[in-house]
Design a protein around this motif. Structure first.
Motif, PDB file in Angstrom:
ATOM      1  N   PHE A 100      12.990  71.867 -74.088  1.00  0.00           N
ATOM      2  CA  PHE A 100      12.879  71.449 -72.931  1.00  0.00           C
ATOM      3  C   PHE A 100      13.787  72.116 -71.748  1.00  0.00           C
ATOM      4  O   PHE A 100      14.592  72.805 -72.268  1.00  0.00           O
ATOM      5  N   VAL A 101      13.234  72.159 -70.465  1.00  0.00           N
ATOM      6  CA  VAL A 101      14.158  72.986 -69.599  1.00  0.00           C
ATOM      7  C   VAL A 101      15.324  72.112 -69.221  1.00  0.00           C
ATOM      8  O   VAL A 101      15.775  71.063 -69.591  1.00  0.00           O
ATOM      9  N   ALA A 102      16.494  73.040 -68.397  1.00  0.00           N
ATOM     10  CA  ALA A 102      17.691  72.240 -68.288  1.00  0.00           C
ATOM     11  C   ALA A 102      17.570  71.004 -67.154  1.00  0.00           C
ATOM     12  O   ALA A 102      16.779  71.166 -66.198  1.00  0.00           O
ATOM     13  N   GLY A 103      18.556  70.248 -67.457  1.00  0.00           N
ATOM     14  CA  GLY A 103      18.972  69.384 -66.196  1.00  0.00           C
ATOM     15  C   GLY A 103      17.914  68.410 -66.119  1.00  0.00           C
ATOM     16  O   GLY A 103      17.863  67.660 -65.055  1.00  0.00           O
ATOM     17  N   VAL A 104      16.936  67.808 -67.335  1.00  0.00           N
ATOM     18  CA  VAL A 104      15.898  67.177 -66.701  1.00  0.00           C
ATOM     19  C   VAL A 104      16.239  65.702 -67.438  1.00  0.00           C
ATOM     20  O   VAL A 104      15.283  64.643 -67.019  1.00  0.00           O
ATOM     21  N   PHE A 105      17.141  65.543 -68.109  1.00  0.00           N
ATOM     22  CA  PHE A 105      17.472  64.009 -68.732  1.00  0.00           C
ATOM     23  C   PHE A 105      18.544  63.237 -68.225  1.00  0.00           C
ATOM     24  O   PHE A 105      19.696  63.922 -67.950  1.00  0.00           O
ATOM     25  N   ALA A 106      18.425  62.059 -67.953  1.00  0.00           N
ATOM     26  CA  ALA A 106      19.664  61.262 -67.379  1.00  0.00           C
ATOM     27  C   ALA A 106      20.395  60.571 -68.527  1.00  0.00           C
ATOM     28  O   ALA A 106      21.396  60.628 -68.286  1.00  0.00           O
TER      29      ALA A 106
ATOM     30  N   GLU B 246      23.259  72.427 -76.549  1.00  0.00           N
ATOM     31  CA  GLU B 246      22.061  72.175 -76.168  1.00  0.00           C
ATOM     32  C   GLU B 246      21.853  70.842 -75.421  1.00  0.00           C
ATOM     33  O   GLU B 246      20.959  70.571 -74.593  1.00  0.00           O
ATOM     34  N   ALA B 247      22.546  69.839 -76.057  1.00  0.00           N
ATOM     35  CA  ALA B 247      22.447  68.485 -75.551  1.00  0.00           C
ATOM     36  C   ALA B 247      22.876  68.398 -73.775  1.00  0.00           C
ATOM     37  O   ALA B 247      22.281  68.036 -73.119  1.00  0.00           O
ATOM     38  N   ARG B 248      23.943  69.193 -73.685  1.00  0.00           N
ATOM     39  CA  ARG B 248      24.634  69.317 -72.255  1.00  0.00           C
ATOM     40  C   ARG B 248      23.513  70.081 -71.560  1.00  0.00           C
ATOM     41  O   ARG B 248      23.518  69.896 -70.216  1.00  0.00           O
ATOM     42  N   ARG B 249      22.722  71.203 -71.884  1.00  0.00           N
ATOM     43  CA  ARG B 249      22.126  72.162 -71.192  1.00  0.00           C
ATOM     44  C   ARG B 249      20.861  71.141 -70.444  1.00  0.00           C
ATOM     45  O   ARG B 249      20.404  71.272 -69.552  1.00  0.00           O
ATOM     46  N   VAL B 250      20.323  70.111 -71.322  1.00  0.00           N
ATOM     47  CA  VAL B 250      19.079  69.458 -70.900  1.00  0.00           C
ATOM     48  C   VAL B 250      19.532  68.237 -70.234  1.00  0.00           C
ATOM     49  O   VAL B 250      18.580  67.493 -69.630  1.00  0.00           O
ATOM     50  N   LEU B 251      20.949  67.923 -70.025  1.00  0.00           N
ATOM     51  CA  LEU B 251      21.444  66.778 -69.406  1.00  0.00           C
ATOM     52  C   LEU B 251      21.426  67.104 -67.895  1.00  0.00           C
ATOM     53  O   LEU B 251      21.933  68.069 -67.619  1.00  0.00           O
ATOM     54  N   ALA B 252      21.163  66.054 -67.115  1.00  0.00           N
ATOM     55  CA  ALA B 252      21.502  66.137 -65.698  1.00  0.00           C
ATOM     56  C   ALA B 252      22.866  66.221 -65.181  1.00  0.00           C
ATOM     57  O   ALA B 252      23.461  65.698 -66.063  1.00  0.00           O
TER      58      ALA B 252
END
Length: 267
Positions: free
Chosen positions: A102-108, A128-134
């Protein structure tokens, strides 16, 4: 994870997807408790369930928050298919927790239960969890800690020492709470809360416990593991030690130390 390890874990869990829920009693309790703690803290937006298995975390979240957009992700395609089949309108993807697709910053919110104890590189998985987290998002997880299956591990170590002097026990080891805290900080998270609880599951016999572990795919997936648990003599001695040291009223306990964490982006 190495390519060989990824394939090994994928096969372990995919082949048990259909029967996983019948044996994953502790995992269901853990998923419900994690969601109960996390759901009030997640801002509006899509939630990712990492290592969804059969989708227990996502189902618990949907019960509490029916309108929440969900995406479930698992390394094992069999698990991903099984999970999304019971979650109408959820999206699904196959993917490794240490390399999320997934791209970065897309999940609440990024949620995960009973997964991260299998990681060879826990800080990398957390990064990785931090990368995709808003930026305002919540990371919430539960993993099995170092007290997990201490009865099995102690019995096996003693049996190996007695029956194979100089040998070593290779039952799965689990991270400590201090190790998890260090991995979170290395992964760039600010810890909101980190705590542990014990769950105890009872079995009629040691072979029953080992069969249940196999049914949920919980086999030692270390890169360095030797093949098989041990010789027949060691296994029989382990069984005798386990019953002598830990049995109660004819049954044997299997303790799971569950480490829960709530975190947000640091810095």
């Amino acid at each position: 994870m190495s390519a060989v390890l990824v394939q090994r874990v994928r096969e372990h869990f995919s082949c048990h997807a259909e029967e996983y829920d019948r044996f994953a009693r502790v995992q269901k309790i853990v998923a419900a408790r994690l969601v109960a703690q996390a759901s009030p803290l997640i801002p509006a937006g899509r939630v990712l369930d990492v290592g969804t298995g059969t989708g227990e975390v996502a189902r618990c979240l949907r019960e509490r928050d029916p309108g929440r957009p969900l995406l479930v992700c698992d390394l094992a395609p069999g698990m991903t298919r099984h999970a999304v089949a019971s979650l109408p309108n959820a999206l699904a993807a196959d993917g490794d927790a240490q390399s999320l697709p997934f791209v970065a910053g897309v999940f609440a919110g990024v949620l995960s239960a009973s997964v991260y104890q299998w990681m060879n590189d826990l800080p990398e998985a957390f990064r990785e969890a931090r990368r995709v987290l808003a930026d305002e998002g919540l990371f919430a997880f539960a993993l099995f800690g170092e007290g997990t299956l201490f009865e099995l591990r102690a019995s096996h170590r003693q049996a190996v020492a007695e029956m194979q002097p100089g040998g070593c026990s290779h039952v799965q080891e689990f991270p400590s709470r201090q190790g998890v805290a260090a991995a979170l900080e290395a992964g760039g998270f600010r810890i909101l809360r980190l705590w542990s609880e014990n769950e105890v599951e009872w079995h009629e016999t040691v072979p029953d416990l080992l069969r249940a572990l196999k049914k949920i795919g919980a086999q030692n997936a270390s890169d360095q593991r030797p093949p098989g648990l041990a010789s027949r003599r060691v296994m029989q001695r382990m069984n005798d030690i386990y019953r002598a040291r830990f049995a109660h009223e004819g049954r044997i306990p299997a303790t799971y130390e569950v480490i829960y964490g709530l975190a947000c982006k640091g810095w």
